[in-house]
Design a protein around this motif. Sequence first.
Motif, mmCIF file in Angstrom:
data_model
loop_
_atom_site.group_PDB
_atom_site.id
_atom_site.type_symbol
_atom_site.label_atom_id
_atom_site.label_comp_id
_atom_site.label_asym_id
_atom_site.label_seq_id
_atom_site.Cartn_x
_atom_site.Cartn_y
_atom_site.Cartn_z
ATOM 1 N N GLY A 12 15.033 8.560 23.579
ATOM 2 C CA GLY A 12 15.567 8.195 22.272
ATOM 3 C C GLY A 12 16.859 7.405 22.402
ATOM 4 O O GLY A 12 17.332 7.111 23.499
ATOM 5 N N ILE A 60 16.389 7.740 16.441
ATOM 6 C CA ILE A 60 15.244 8.192 17.232
ATOM 7 C C ILE A 60 15.758 9.064 18.376
ATOM 8 O O ILE A 60 16.517 8.601 19.220
ATOM 9 N N GLY A 84 13.599 10.914 20.337
ATOM 10 C CA GLY A 84 12.609 10.934 21.403
ATOM 11 C C GLY A 84 11.385 10.137 21.027
ATOM 12 O O GLY A 84 11.119 9.903 19.847
ATOM 13 N N ASP A 134 7.266 9.948 21.996
ATOM 14 C CA ASP A 134 6.130 10.582 22.669
ATOM 15 C C ASP A 134 4.872 9.762 22.396
ATOM 16 O O ASP A 134 4.814 8.984 21.448
ATOM 17 N N VAL A 164 4.651 8.542 18.733
ATOM 18 C CA VAL A 164 5.299 9.510 17.861
ATOM 19 C C VAL A 164 6.809 9.401 18.068
ATOM 20 O O VAL A 164 7.302 9.576 19.185
ATOM 21 N N ARG A 191 10.402 10.955 17.315
ATOM 22 C CA ARG A 191 11.108 12.151 16.859
ATOM 23 C C ARG A 191 12.484 11.720 16.387
ATOM 24 O O ARG A 191 13.207 11.037 17.111
ATOM 25 N N LEU A 192 12.837 12.092 15.164
ATOM 26 C CA LEU A 192 14.124 11.706 14.599
ATOM 27 C C LEU A 192 15.143 12.814 14.827
ATOM 28 O O LEU A 192 14.818 13.992 14.799
ATOM 29 N N GLY A 193 16.389 12.404 15.045
ATOM 30 C CA GLY A 193 17.464 13.355 15.235
ATOM 31 C C GLY A 193 18.541 13.154 14.183
ATOM 32 O O GLY A 193 18.869 12.023 13.828
#
Length: 176
Positions: A36, A130, A132, A134, A141, A143-145
């Motif tokens: 990310g 972002i 991460g 995947d 995919v 992954r939001l932080g």
Amino acid sequence: KVAIQVAALDSGLGLSGSANALGAPIRFSACLLAEGIHVEGESRTVTIRITEVDLSTDDDAPGPLADAIRKGMIDTNNPATLMGNMMPLPPMITRAEGQEVVIDLMKVPRIEKDEPLRAVLAAATSYVCIAGIDFEADAIVLRLGLLPGGPKEAALSTARAALTPVVRYLWPEGRP
């Protein structure tokens, strides 16, 4: 002529292809894994890991590159180091060592030259970015932080984004 194929793999993004280099047909493949966006100060970096690198050529291919590939003289375990040693890297690539290439998104020429865009991007990514990336089947995919650099970084980025235009207006370049 270069031909490249991209495919989603369970372990990352697969690249494969072929090219003519120094008069020899070269086939290559690799797996790319992207982490990310890392938020620290004014930089927004993405680390890309290059793994499972394979180079091949025909048994009768001419030239020093083909010979080096056939003899296993090219270190495919450390492709980023190889790239960093073989060619000058653009300023947006802040590190290329081992299997990792680190790209600072704030040094991408279009972003670096546009101060309002840079300020908005820095502020926005201080709140959500972002965390991460995947790969599942044929989907990417993200992954939001939330607050990836922490609340202090979010507040500082927002203040910079809001105050920079005011400071530029009050003190234009060339005036004390």
